[in-house]
Design an enzyme around this catalytic site. Structure first.
Site, mmCIF file in Angstrom:
data_model
loop_
_atom_site.group_PDB
_atom_site.id
_atom_site.type_symbol
_atom_site.label_atom_id
_atom_site.label_comp_id
_atom_site.label_asym_id
_atom_site.label_seq_id
_atom_site.Cartn_x
_atom_site.Cartn_y
_atom_site.Cartn_z
ATOM 1 N N SER A 230 0.767 -1.192 -0.039
ATOM 2 C CA SER A 230 0.043 0.065 -0.128
ATOM 3 C C SER A 230 0.998 1.318 0.099
ATOM 4 C CB SER A 230 -0.758 -0.097 1.125
ATOM 5 O OG SER A 230 -1.957 0.949 0.941
ATOM 6 N N GLU A 356 -9.539 -5.248 -5.130
ATOM 7 C CA GLU A 356 -8.981 -4.217 -4.254
ATOM 8 C C GLU A 356 -9.269 -2.784 -5.053
ATOM 9 O OE1 GLU A 356 -4.951 -3.728 -3.271
ATOM 10 O OE2 GLU A 356 -4.335 -4.285 -5.083
#
Length: 552
Positions: A230, A356
Site C-alpha cells: 500500500s 482491491e
C-alpha cells in the site's frame, strides 16, 4: 562458578530484565556468542529471543530524534557518540517494542488519531540466532503501509519469517506520518524553514543506517531488498525513481502500490493554511506559521491534521498529507519517470489483490475526482469508455470497483512489470485469497496471511487471529517466495517444493495467482499461472497515459 551457572540458567526471555541487572562483561560475551547481544561499535543491543532460532532487536534508533527545532525537517544521521555516551558502557535493552510514530485518523467512527510519539525514528531488526559480522546474509527492509497517515510496524512482525527461513536479516522501518512527515508548503523549499517529504527522507536515512550498520547484525549491506504494501508499496516505487545520492538497495517488492497523487507544494498550500489556522498558527508569513507550528503541542497538530479530512476543509481536493514533488529528491511523477526509463534497474516483484479499491460508493466520477483532484471529465469519460458496463455483466458495482481499483492500485502491476521486465527481470502476481469472512479479496488481504492473521485497528493497534492449518501452509508458501527473492533475486530458487514455478513477466504477460490450497490440506498448493490479458494491458496503458492528470 555457581554464580555463572545461575546467570546462564536465567538466560531465557522471561528473565531478561534480571539478566541485564546481573550480567558482567563475561556473561554478556557468552550471550553474544549465542546471538542475543550485538555490538555495533557504538552500542551493544540486547535482543529478544522470540523463537529458538530468532532474535528480534526492537526500537534501535537510526536517526536523531526529530524533536523541537527538528520538527518538519529532514532527519539527522544518528549521533553515535551521543548514543555511546548515554549507554555508559551498559548493554542497551532492545527487547521491547518502541513507541510508534504519531498516527493520523483513519476516518473511522470514534478514531481521533494522535496516538504515538514524535521520537520514533527506529527500526526493528529480526535476525537468526548467532548471526554476526561476516555472516553476510541478504537483507529485507520493510516499509509499512497506512496511507502515509497511520501504521505501526508491530502490526506486521517478522519473527516467524526468520523462524521459517533463518538465512536472512529483516529490518522494519518507523517513519514520520501525516503532517509530521509530509507537511507541504512552498516555504519549505527553503531549508531555513524546514524540508519537504520529511517522512520519505526518514526512509532514506533508515536505508543509509542499514548500509552502514546492518553487518553488525549479520546482514550484507550490498544485498538489500526493499519491500512494502500500500503506502509501503508506493514508497518502494518512489525509492525506485528517487534521487538518493547513493545505491541503497539491489532489489524491490512492491505490493498493491498506492497510486496516490504527488501534488506540488503549491497544490497543498490550502491544506497548509487550514492546518496552520486550526492549530492556532494562522498569523504572519508562511515562515512565521511554520515556526509557530514547530512550537505547537502534538495534540494541537494531531487535531488539525485530522480535521482536514472532514467537511471542515473545503478549499481543495488535496486534503491529506502525502509525498509531494519537491524538485530535489522526487522530481516527477513516478509513472512518468518509469515510462521514460528513469528508474533503478533492479529485479522487481509487483502485484495486487483481485478486488482491491480504495473508493466506496457507486459514483465513478465523484470517486475519481476525490482520489485524483486534478483529473478532468474527459479523462473520466475515456475511462468509462474503456470499461463499458457491458463488460461487467451490467454490474455497476463491479465496473466501479474495477475502474477505481485499476487507477488507484492495480495498474502499477502492469506498468512496472512491463517496464522493469524490459530492463531487468520482473515477476507479477494477483493475490486471490479472501481473509476469513470477507466477501471479496480486498486491499491488504495478503497481510492477514503473511503476518499471523493481523487485523489492524485504530491508532496503531491490531488483533492477531489464529490461522488454520491450511492458511498457515499458504502463509509459509508466500513467505518462501518472498524470501527466495530476497536471497537470490528469484522467487523460485528457494520456493517450497509444492509451489508452482513463478515465470517472469514477459511479452506473454504471465503472472502467478496466489491462493491457498484445498481445505484441510497442507501439502497441495492452490497457486497457478495465468496471462494478464490484452484487455487489462490496454486499460492500464490508458491509465498510464493519464499520468499528468492522476499525478502518480
Amino acid at each position: 562458578m555457581l554464580l555463572s551457572a545461575v546467570i546462564l540458567a536465567l538466560a531465557s526471555y522471561v528473565y531478561r530484565d534480571t539478566l541485564l541487572a546481573l550480567a558482567s562483561d563475561s556473561t554478556s560475551d557468552s550471550l553474544q556468542t549465542r546471538g542475543d547481544i550485538v555490538d555495533t561499535g557504538y552500542a551493544r543491543y540486547l535482543g529478544n529471543r522470540s523463537f529458538p532460532n530468532t532474535v528480534a532487536y526492537l526500537g534501535v534508533p537510526y536517526a536523531e530524534p526529530p524533536l523541537g527545532d527538528r520538527r518538519f525537517r529532514a532527519p539527522l544521521p544518528l549521533d553515535k557518540a551521543r548514543v555511546a555516551r548515554e549507554a555508559k558502557g551498559a548493554v542497551v535493552d532492545a527487547t521491547k517494542n518502541p513507541a510508534f510514530c504519531i498516527q493520523g485518523t483513519t476516518g473511522g467512527s470514534g478514531d481521533a488519531g494522535g496516538a504515538g510519539s514524535e521520537d520514533c525514528l527506529n527500526v526493528n531488526i529480526y535476525a537468526p540466532v548467532g548471526a554476526n559480522r561476516g555472516s553476510d546474509l541478504p537483507v529485507l527492509v520493510y516499509i509499512h503501509g497506512g496511507g502515509y497517515v497511520f501504521g505501526n510496524p508491530v502490526n506486521w512482525p517478522f519473527d516467524h519469517w526468520i523462524n521459517q527461513s533463518p538465512n536472512v536479516v529483516i529490518v522494519s522501518v518507523y517513519y514520520r506520518l501525516s503532517s509530521f512527515g509530509f507537511l507541504a508548503s512552498p516555504a519549505l523549499r527553503d531549508s531555513a524553514n524546514g524540508d519537504l517529504n520529511a517522512g520519505f527522507l526518514d526512509q532514506i536515512q533508515a536505508l543509509k543506517w542499514v548500509k552502514e550498520n546492518i553487518a553488525s547484525f549479520g546482514g550484507n549491506p550490498a544485498k538489500v531488498t526493499i519491500n512494502g504494501e500500500s503506502a509501503g508499496g508506493s514508497s518502494t516505487e518512489l525509492h525506485l525513481v528517487a534521487n538518493e545520492g547513493e545505491k541503497l538497495f539491489s532489489a524491490a517488492i512492491a505490493q498493491s502500490v498506492f497510486r496516490t497523487p504527488l501534488p506540488t507544494p503549491e497544490q497543498q498550500e490550502s491544506l497548509f493554511n487550514f492546518y496552520a489556522n486550526h492549530a492556532g498558527c494562522g498569523s504572519g508569513s508562511a515562515a512565521d506559521q511554520i515556526a509557530c507550528l514547530r512550537k505547537a503541542s502534538v495534540s494541537a497538530l494531531a487535531m488539525a491534521q485530522d480535521a482536514a479530512v472532514t467537511s471542515a476543509f473545503t478549499a481543495s481536493g488535496y486534503n491529506v498529507f502525502h509525498p509531494v514533488i519537491d524538485g530535489n529528491v522526487l522530481t516527477d511523477f513516478p509513472t512518468k519517470l518509469i515510462l521514460d526509463g528513469k528508474f533503478a534497474k533492479v529485479p522487481l516483484i509487483v502485484g495486487a489483490t483481485t478486488n482491491e479499491t480504495l473508493s466506496g460508493g457507486s459514483d465513478v466520477s465523484g470517486a475519481m475526482k476525490s482520489f485524483f483532484p486534478s483529473i478532468s471529465d474527459s479523462d473520466i469519460n475515456a475511462l468509462l469508455a474503456a470499461y463499458p458496463l457491458s463488460d461487467f455483466a451490467s454490474s455497476a458495482s463491479l465496473q466501479f470497483q474495477t475502474i477505481t481499483g485499476d487507477s488507484e492500485l492495480r495498474c502499477a502491476r502492469s506498468i512496472l512489470g512491463n517496464e522493469f521486465g524490459k530492463e531487468t527481470q520482473s515477476w507479477t502476481y494477483r493475490y486471490n485469497q479472501r481473509t476469513p469472512g470477507a466477501s471479496a479479496v480486498f486491499h491488504a488481504a495478503e497481510n492477514y496471511m503473511m503476518f499471523k492473521g493481523t487485523s489492524t485497528g485504530f491508532n496503531g493497534s491490531t488483533t492477531f487471529n489464529a490461522l488454520t492449518t491450511t492458511e498457515a501452509a499458504f502463509a509459509q508458501e508466500l513467505i518462501a517466495y518472498w524470501l527466495s527473492f530476497v536471497r537470490s533475486g528469484d522467487p523460485n530458487k528457494f520456493k517450497l517444493s509444492r509451489s508452482p514455478t513463478w515465470s517472469p513477466f514477459t511479452s506473454k504477460n504471465s503472472r502467478i495467482v496466489l491462493q491457498e490450497g484445498p481445505a484441510n490440506t497442507t501439502t497441495v498448493s492452490g497457486s497457478f499461472l495465468e496471462s494478464q490479458g490484452t484487455e487489462e494491458t490496454a486499460r492500464c496503458n490508458l491509465i498510464a497515459s493519464q499520468v499528468l492528470a492522476q499525478q502518480n
